[in-house]
Write a protein that holds these residues in place. Structure first.
Motif, mmCIF file in Angstrom:
data_model
loop_
_atom_site.group_PDB
_atom_site.id
_atom_site.type_symbol
_atom_site.label_atom_id
_atom_site.label_comp_id
_atom_site.label_asym_id
_atom_site.label_seq_id
_atom_site.Cartn_x
_atom_site.Cartn_y
_atom_site.Cartn_z
ATOM 1 N N LYS A 178 10.493 -28.800 25.927
ATOM 2 C CA LYS A 178 10.884 -27.261 26.450
ATOM 3 C C LYS A 178 12.034 -26.758 26.060
ATOM 4 O O LYS A 178 12.283 -25.539 25.999
ATOM 5 N N TYR A 179 12.923 -27.623 25.400
ATOM 6 C CA TYR A 179 14.085 -27.049 24.792
ATOM 7 C C TYR A 179 13.813 -26.477 23.549
ATOM 8 O O TYR A 179 14.228 -25.435 23.172
ATOM 9 N N GLN A 180 12.929 -26.941 22.576
ATOM 10 C CA GLN A 180 12.356 -26.457 21.476
ATOM 11 C C GLN A 180 11.485 -25.274 21.974
ATOM 12 O O GLN A 180 11.801 -24.345 20.761
ATOM 13 N N LYS A 181 10.720 -24.926 22.950
ATOM 14 C CA LYS A 181 10.405 -23.713 23.254
ATOM 15 C C LYS A 181 11.244 -22.725 23.503
ATOM 16 O O LYS A 181 11.303 -21.485 22.938
ATOM 17 N N VAL A 182 12.279 -22.832 24.036
ATOM 18 C CA VAL A 182 13.461 -21.820 24.506
ATOM 19 C C VAL A 182 14.107 -21.487 23.216
ATOM 20 O O VAL A 182 14.355 -20.422 22.965
ATOM 21 N N ASN A 183 14.418 -22.578 22.399
ATOM 22 C CA ASN A 183 14.834 -22.172 20.995
ATOM 23 C C ASN A 183 13.918 -21.182 20.263
ATOM 24 O O ASN A 183 14.300 -20.212 19.690
ATOM 25 N N ARG A 184 12.676 -21.502 20.254
ATOM 26 C CA ARG A 184 11.705 -20.573 19.647
ATOM 27 C C ARG A 184 11.496 -19.207 20.245
ATOM 28 O O ARG A 184 11.787 -18.189 19.477
ATOM 29 N N LEU A 185 11.456 -19.249 21.447
ATOM 30 C CA LEU A 185 11.544 -17.874 22.134
ATOM 31 C C LEU A 185 12.947 -17.028 21.965
ATOM 32 O O LEU A 185 12.738 -15.808 21.699
ATOM 33 N N TYR A 186 13.980 -17.540 21.909
ATOM 34 C CA TYR A 186 15.306 -16.954 21.732
ATOM 35 C C TYR A 186 15.357 -16.364 20.285
ATOM 36 O O TYR A 186 15.687 -15.211 20.234
ATOM 37 N N ASN A 187 15.152 -17.167 19.391
ATOM 38 C CA ASN A 187 15.402 -16.891 18.128
ATOM 39 C C ASN A 187 14.193 -16.003 17.605
ATOM 40 O O ASN A 187 14.717 -14.973 16.553
ATOM 41 N N GLU A 188 13.111 -15.933 17.968
ATOM 42 C CA GLU A 188 12.097 -15.007 17.487
ATOM 43 C C GLU A 188 12.453 -13.747 17.939
ATOM 44 O O GLU A 188 12.571 -12.622 17.476
ATOM 45 N N GLY A 189 13.045 -13.505 19.454
ATOM 46 C CA GLY A 189 13.414 -12.143 19.750
ATOM 47 C C GLY A 189 14.503 -11.610 19.153
ATOM 48 O O GLY A 189 14.465 -10.298 18.723
ATOM 49 N N LEU A 190 15.326 -12.319 18.759
ATOM 50 C CA LEU A 190 16.444 -12.092 17.802
ATOM 51 C C LEU A 190 16.143 -11.654 16.384
ATOM 52 O O LEU A 190 16.749 -10.706 16.123
#
Length: 707
Positions: A178-190
């Motif tokens: 779940k932590y890696q997923k948040v990392n991916r969603l956050y930086n993909e949007g950026l």
């Protein structure tokens, strides 16, 4: 007058550009605090730290030292010490705070990448599972990726960076937590925001709301320590998206969630580590500012409501924290009131901030020129051009004073450095004179000492040589005496046994009462012991001959396979055992060696007899190979007997040595084999990789007929 005004505008624009860069440098503050040090307590805290022995108390004091030295040069030292002691005590809170500071400061430094990933982040990753800091390692990686994205301005390099990051996300996605997923969603949007900005599109934040909202919802369930930081990072982007969409209801909801997460974090963490010198209120500034911006899209009343909530919160602080809060409050207030077209109130707040700056109650505040510029604009808007010009002039004076202050500080530093250098020069001159006198005296003393030392060295060298020679001769004498005793004991023991048998059974044969069948058996025993005695004497003679041999043996071309076959057949015929297989592994073609046939036969016979003696059942394998690359013939004898311990594999090649003193033998067989091997320019050793039984490998030079 108008020309002067244009000149002032231009100068102010240049200065404001410089202060903007200074403002950007403040973003490296890990906790988002002002960088003004608290003018207290560092010395007393250090004294307490020296006395403290309890690991928890030491970490508490190091946290306090880090807080009171925030922004100072010595802060980094306390951060490293906090990391080391937290690592030793496996304290996740201390590790989290120290690594956060390190990562934020060095995230964009390529030369630091290895230490960040392989040391600091790995340290907390090893112990974070199941603690309130779970997910911290992924958050630090997320922060590093975020910094790289935001600091890369070259389009081509940025494109390659985005490609690399997405490839890493894609490889990890099938089994991400779940932590890696948040990392991916956050930086993909950026990354999408940067790409859309590069294409000149509008509403770039609004289109990424689904990604960031999903990350936000997942992060709501994170542990206490990491939840606050994940939400704070996501909020900076998600709130901008809701502001672009003018969705004030959702903006208000995520802001409330973020504020509550921060309050919960500070409340719970204060139970373990109170941190009385930690400045917390600045963390709420961004939340309230976004609420105020969003409220402007709804109504003036709602905007004022949010502004008053912010004002009440910032004025609730005490002591030195209140002044820090007022800096944020006055700056936000005059900007807000300007947008609400309440210029007079905005000017009042701007004046309050300027008063704090000029009275020295805003140390570390870097946007000084911008405040004067904004005041001048406000005065212009309210039709007070003369006051506006005064404000611009004051801005230039402040700028000049800042430059002058920096210049004075530099001059003072240079003057002090010059004074120190002058004193050092005088000190060096005096020292040089005294050293010259000392040097002359030392040279004279050294010459005398060298002369005496040379004399004693030569005498000592001669003495040591004599002592070493005496010691060597003593060792040789001891070895000779030991070998002599060993030789006599071994010979006496080995000769006595067969002689006793011969003598005893000879007397029995003389007796007329002995039966014919018994006579035949006794004769065989006498013959066997006679053979044993003869073999011992032959070995002694051969050892004596080879030991005293000064000339090289006469070597000739010998067909080795024939000798191997002959010696194996002889062993099988004379000494063969029913439970042993006698095997040959020989090449089809003849194998020639440059050797001595009689001594080669003797060596093979000794190795085969040795294998036969220590093997009760199994097999004895005699093999021969020609290595044409190395130009050597390799002969090996392998058995399935009792084997030889690794630490005894060199010992058994010494003279008169036996592993089992109760077995027949004189301890000369393997010594004789090595002696023969050396005289034939060969080598013999035990294969250390053989685990069952023993394997002897003998190598001799290949003959000229093998090509």
């Amino acid at each position: 007058m108008s020309n002067l005004r244009y000149i002032l505008y231009f100068v102010f624009f240049c200065l404001s550009t410089i202060t903007t860069q200074a403002q950007a440098s403040q973003e490296d503050n890990p906790e988002g605090r002002l960088t003004s040090p608290m003018p207290i307590r560092e010395d007393s805290l250090n004294i307490a730290l020296d006395k403290a022995k309890d690991p928890h108390k030491r970490i508490e004091l190091l946290l306090d030292l880090k807080d009171v030295t925030e922004g100072m040069n010595n802060e980094a030292g306390y951060v490293r010490q906090l990391f080391n002691e937290s690592k030793e005590g496996r304290d996740v809170y201390g590790l989290f705070v120290s690594i956060m500071n390190i990562v934020i400061r060095h995230a964009t430094h390529e030369e630091k990448e290895d230490s960040l990933y392989n040391y600091y982040i790995k340290t907390i990753a090893d112990i974070e599972k199941g603690t309130p800091a779970e997910g911290a390692a992924t958050f630090f990686k997320m922060t590093i990726i975020n910094r790289k994205i935001n600091t890369e301005n070259d389009a081509n390099t940025q494109k390659e960076l985005f490609k690399q990051i997405r490839n890493e996300f894609q490889a990890l996605q099938p089994h991400e937590d779940k932590y890696q997923k948040v990392n991916r969603l956050y930086n993909e949007g950026l990354m999408r925001v940067w790409e859309m900005n590069g294409q000149g599109k509008k509403g770039v934040y609004k289109e990424q709301i689904p990604l960031w909202q999903e990350a936000w919802d997942i992060a709501q369930e994170f542990p206490l320590y990491t939840k606050r930081y994940y939400l704070s990072s996501i909020f900076s982007l998600l709130s901008s998206g809701y502001n672009q969409e003018q969705d004030y209801k959702r903006l208000q909801q995520v802001t409330t969630d973020a504020i509550n997460a921060h309050k919960d974090f500070y409340t719970v963490s204060a139970v373990m580590y109170p941190r009385p010198f930690l400045y917390k209120d600045n963390t709420y500034v961004d939340f309230y500012t976004q609420l105020i911006r969003g409220a402007m899209h709804v109504s003036d009343d709602e905007a004022y409501k949010m502004y008053n909530l912010f004002r009440d919160h910032m004025l609730s602080a005490k002591d030195e924290f209140l002044d820090k809060n007022k800096i944020y409050l006055y700056e936000t207030a005059y900007l807000f009131l300007t947008n609400m077209h309440h210029e007079k109130e905005a000017i009042s707040n701007c004046d309050s901030l300027i008063n704090m700056i000029e009275t020295g109650r805003a140390p570390g505040f870097s946007r000084i020129l911008r405040v004067y510029k904004d005041k001048a604009k406000l005065l212009t808007n309210v039709k007070r051009p003369e006051d506006a010009c005064i404000a611009y002039e004051r801005a230039i004076q402040v700028s000049d004073s800042l430059i002058k202050k920096e210049y004075v500080e530099r001059v003072e530093a240079l003057r002090l450095k010059n004074d120190v250098n002058r004193l050092e020069l005088e000190k060096t001159s005096i020292t040089a004179q005294s050293r010259l006198i000392g040097f002359i005296f030392a040279i004279c003393t050294l010459i005398v000492a060298i002369s005496v030392s040379v004399y004693y060295y030569k005498s000592l060298k001669k003495t040591r040589k004599l002592q070493e020679e005496i010691y060597r001769q003593s060792i040789k004498a001891q070895e000779s005496e030991q070998m002599k005793s060993s030789f006599i004991n071994s010979i006496c023991h080995e000769i006595r046994t067969p002689l006793n048998s011969i003598n005893g059974f000879s007397e029995v044969l003389i007796d007329d009462a002995t039966l014919p069948e018994e006579r035949k058996e006794y004769q065989m025993i006498i013959q066997e012991n006679t053979h044993l005695l003869t073999s011992l004497l032959d070995s002694l003679i051969e050892v004596a001959n080879l030991d005293s041999l000064t000339e090289a043996l006469t070597l000739e071309e010998v067909e080795v396979t024939a000798l191997c076959r002959t010696e194996m057949e002889l062993l099988h015929k004379k000494e063969g055992k029913d439970k042993i297989q006698y095997l040959l592994d020989l090449p089809r073609e003849g194998c020639f060696a440059h050797t001595h046939p009689q001594y080669l036969s003797l060596l093979l016979r000794s190795l085969l007899n040795n294998a036969n003696k220590f093997t009760r059942e199994g097999s004895i394998l005699l093999s021969c190979r020609c290595n044409k690359e190395q130009k050597k013939v390799i002969i090996s004898v392998a058995d399935t007997g009792c084997g030889i311990p690794a630490d005894k594999q060199e010992y058994i090649f010494q003279r008169f040595t036996k592993l089992d003193t109760f077995t027949h033998g004189n301890g000369l067989g393997l010594y004789l084999c090595r002696l023969i091997a050396r005289h034939m320019n060969g080598n013999i050793q035990i294969d250390p990789h053989t685990t069952q039984g023993a394997k002897f490998i003998f190598t001799i030079p290949m003959g000229k007929d093998d090509r």
